[in-house]
Design an enzyme around this catalytic site. Sequence first.
Site, PDB file in Angstrom:
ATOM      1  N   SER B 168       0.839  -1.189   0.000  1.00  4.84           N
ATOM      2  CA  SER B 168       0.000   0.000   0.000  1.00  4.84           C
ATOM      3  C   SER B 168       0.884   1.253   0.000  1.00  4.84           C
ATOM      4  O   SER B 168       1.770   1.352  -0.853  1.00  4.84           O
ATOM      5  CB  SER B 168      -0.935  -0.052   1.214  1.00  4.84           C
ATOM      6  OG  SER B 168      -1.975   0.875   1.069  1.00  4.84           O
ATOM      7  N   ARG B 238     -11.679   6.634   9.366  1.00  7.64           N
ATOM      8  CA  ARG B 238     -11.133   5.285   9.454  1.00  7.64           C
ATOM      9  C   ARG B 238     -12.146   4.235   8.992  1.00  7.64           C
ATOM     10  O   ARG B 238     -11.792   3.282   8.296  1.00  7.64           O
ATOM     11  CB  ARG B 238     -10.723   5.010  10.887  1.00  7.64           C
ATOM     12  CG  ARG B 238     -10.282   3.599  11.159  1.00  7.64           C
ATOM     13  CD  ARG B 238      -9.046   3.242  10.377  1.00  7.64           C
ATOM     14  NE  ARG B 238      -8.495   1.966  10.806  1.00  7.64           N
ATOM     15  CZ  ARG B 238      -7.431   1.405  10.259  1.00  7.64           C
ATOM     16  NH1 ARG B 238      -6.814   2.007   9.274  1.00  7.64           N
ATOM     17  NH2 ARG B 238      -6.983   0.260  10.689  1.00  7.64           N
ATOM     18  N   ASP B 347      -8.279  -6.633  -4.930  1.00  6.08           N
ATOM     19  CA  ASP B 347      -7.921  -5.309  -4.414  1.00  6.08           C
ATOM     20  C   ASP B 347      -8.474  -4.249  -5.361  1.00  6.08           C
ATOM     21  O   ASP B 347      -8.031  -4.140  -6.502  1.00  6.08           O
ATOM     22  CB  ASP B 347      -6.397  -5.207  -4.320  1.00  6.08           C
ATOM     23  CG  ASP B 347      -5.910  -3.899  -3.699  1.00  6.08           C
ATOM     24  OD1 ASP B 347      -6.705  -2.962  -3.549  1.00  6.08           O
ATOM     25  OD2 ASP B 347      -4.711  -3.831  -3.375  1.00  6.08           O
ATOM     26  N   HIS B 380      -7.645  -5.404  -0.609  1.00  2.00           N
ATOM     27  CA  HIS B 380      -6.359  -4.725  -0.408  1.00  2.00           C
ATOM     28  C   HIS B 380      -5.641  -5.232   0.840  1.00  2.00           C
ATOM     29  O   HIS B 380      -4.417  -5.358   0.858  1.00  2.00           O
ATOM     30  CB  HIS B 380      -6.639  -3.221  -0.303  1.00  2.00           C
ATOM     31  CG  HIS B 380      -5.410  -2.389  -0.155  1.00  2.00           C
ATOM     32  ND1 HIS B 380      -4.415  -2.361  -1.107  1.00  2.00           N
ATOM     33  CD2 HIS B 380      -4.994  -1.556   0.846  1.00  2.00           C
ATOM     34  CE1 HIS B 380      -3.449  -1.529  -0.707  1.00  2.00           C
ATOM     35  NE2 HIS B 380      -3.769  -1.050   0.465  1.00  2.00           N
ATOM     36  N   ASP B 381      -6.399  -5.499   1.899  1.00  2.00           N
ATOM     37  CA  ASP B 381      -5.811  -5.922   3.166  1.00  2.00           C
ATOM     38  C   ASP B 381      -5.116  -7.275   3.082  1.00  2.00           C
ATOM     39  O   ASP B 381      -4.477  -7.689   4.058  1.00  2.00           O
ATOM     40  CB  ASP B 381      -6.889  -6.005   4.248  1.00  2.00           C
ATOM     41  CG  ASP B 381      -6.768  -4.855   5.244  1.00  2.00           C
ATOM     42  OD1 ASP B 381      -5.896  -3.987   5.039  1.00  2.00           O
ATOM     43  OD2 ASP B 381      -7.528  -4.839   6.218  1.00  2.00           O
TER      44      ASP B 381
END
Lengths: 413, 413
Positions: B168, B238, B347, B380-381
């Site tokens: 990232s 967040r 992602d 993405h994580d």
Amino acid sequence: MDQTPPAPPPAESPASISPLPAVEHQHVRFAEGLELDCGRRLAPVEMAYQTYGRLDDRRANAILVCHALTGDQYVAEQQPITGKPGWWARMVGPGLPIDTDRFFVVCVNVLGGCMGSTGPRSPRPDAAGGEPWGTDFPPITLQDIARAQEKVITHLGIDRLFAVIGGSMGGMQVLAWAALFPRRVFAAVPIATASFHSAQNIAFNEVSRQAIFADPDWNNGRYWTNGRVPARGLAVARMMAHITYLSEEALTRKFGRRTRREATVPAPIGSAAPAQSPLGLFGEMFEVESYLRHQGSSFVRRFDANSYLTVTRAMDYFDLAADHDGDLAAAFRGTPTRFCVISFSSDWLFPTSQSRLIARALNQAAANVSFVEIETDKGHDAFLLDEPALDRTLRGFLQGCAEHAGLAPGVAA
Amino acid sequence: MDQTPPAPPPAESPASISPLPAVEHQHVRFAEGLELDCGRRLAPVEMAYQTYGRLDDRRANAILVCHALTGDQYVAEQQPITGKPGWWARMVGPGLPIDTDRFFVVCVNVLGGCMGSTGPRSPRPDAAGGEPWGTDFPPITLQDIARAQEKVITHLGIDRLFAVIGGSMGGMQVLAWAALFPRRVFAAVPIATASFHSAQNIAFNEVSRQAIFADPDWNNGRYWTNGRVPARGLAVARMMAHITYLSEEALTRKFGRRTRREATVPAPIGSAAPAQSPLGLFGEMFEVESYLRHQGSSFVRRFDANSYLTVTRAMDYFDLAADHDGDLAAAFRGTPTRFCVISFSSDWLFPTSQSRLIARALNQAAANVSFVEIETDKGHDAFLLDEPALDRTLRGFLQGCAEHAGLAPGVAA
């Protein structure tokens, strides 16, 4: 889901953002009210609506257009608060795909909305001094929204709708109509929608709500007592939602990484401009930021935060299969309605896979269904934008259905 | 990018959310500071870092791990504020793919961060009484972040890094390192990243920032004067970002539409619980909502809002090709570095297409590059989660590079 081009956002302080102006909307009052899914009776119920075209003598040419989350009943005329053209003015009108020379078009502001239909802004019957419902407004479902529309349709003397058409949350209403009132819907067009709200979409809605809650002007929903609406929180909610209405391709095409160099960087929404904005690296901001700020700040002038909470919650709770022991096909078993299910290839909020589930369930229910995925890079908002393939699809489907229904061309002319 | 399992969010009032606790981090001070891309000199500069393993006698076995937006230098040990394991504890350690029996691993808190490196929380040199920089902290770039890391690496006596690895925003740092210091990077592994921040990603960052600005406790960035951090705005930022780190599939798999029936619905973050939450239709909330609230409320205890503004801005401004007249290949021309570019199929924040652009530019630059797209539904994580294909890829690449570099296995043992 504005189509507004990017414009410099007004540097406005929250004090100057007043609650929605009082506008008189065309409406009908149902004193007996409505029994809601939550088990409570909401009474009275007022429903605001607009109509276009003329109902034919057989009352057979009516089309109900269902609006999306932040839409309203002003489909094809100037919106009285914003002064902008109707949200589907390119689709509904004389000679347009939903041809008002031919069809009688009705659009009803959703129950729980803020453009004249009963919602959180409406006076609470048991409260003194006309105090609004606020967050005490009962929780509603998409089915409640459809039942409230049904009262308007019946009031207009329409037994069977020629068609029910809508995109996004409007498409959920189309599905709710077809499931609740199959004999009253000749044709149904759910566009860019889903039979249930996905975890990801619930998540986005929840962040929207938290943004509203985080605004101290929300005041636990009683913002009429402080004379300031939670403009900043609602604007943040809108900005985030707006990203989900587009696609990465559309954002890249429209804005890319272009910046605007400005002597003064526009202030954050609802804030006094800081002497030096922390956003203004090298005195620039990205065009996409300017566009989003504009989306946020214009939205708060026309929408009510408690309505946003109520209606997003209705979307979250939508799960048509769950009402039928998990069997979506059962919602449509034996339906006489003809369906045209439409999705857009770049829509990631209501992806094609969701429309395919609907089409598959309709097939299992032996319904008459066609399914069209339109190739476009415009994302979810494609249903509101210039998308000739959508126009052709709608026009063709309505024409075919009109022939089957025995509606002569230009019947209302 | 927590891996925290869903847990009931604490019903905490904002007054009880204090600024970050004072923690002593291992750090080094550079009195001469750093010349920034914006043209200003930042001095002094303190950089906080952690190391794992042992630097070999040739000082040839060092790996720099670059952390993501909300990561920190505590890669493989307990984070001192949260008490949780290091963010990449499953990847970095004895016998793990980044094997600390073999490699000397360094991770530096980014410039502009809030875990000990100079950033908006640091005292402003020219201010009386140790007042922090706040929003007067100079705008920084990913290249500034890499240059600040380079000072730490030089300070540690390392001339050439065996590898620079990060996901990232960490991957952006890898690319910046390879472009700025090609002779000092033997191998580079940019994971789930991009050579420029897309319009969509800028848009999401902008909404995050607006959420922070909308919190009155932000107080134009001077929240130390009111003793309350903008916890609600930062939590909303967040929560939204967290959705983008996952995938629709992952959210559906983890949460679907499951609800929790609770006697009392948890309060919105930082709000006193309303008597009846407008969220609690039929007394239920969705599990995904509970999870997101937990993500938001735990984040504000470990991260600084002004750092969030500063570092997201650095990401937005990252565009490596723009530094080379739009030719990304020119950023790497003649590079001796070996690259392994890794992306994840689900992602959508840093999609495979972005990694492919990087790999293509490296090919055009005649660099030694391998490109791996890992099939996963984790979004993405995935780079932080249990993804055996990532472990295999990293382990294999590092082994191959170690052989080329003449690093004996277990050199530091």
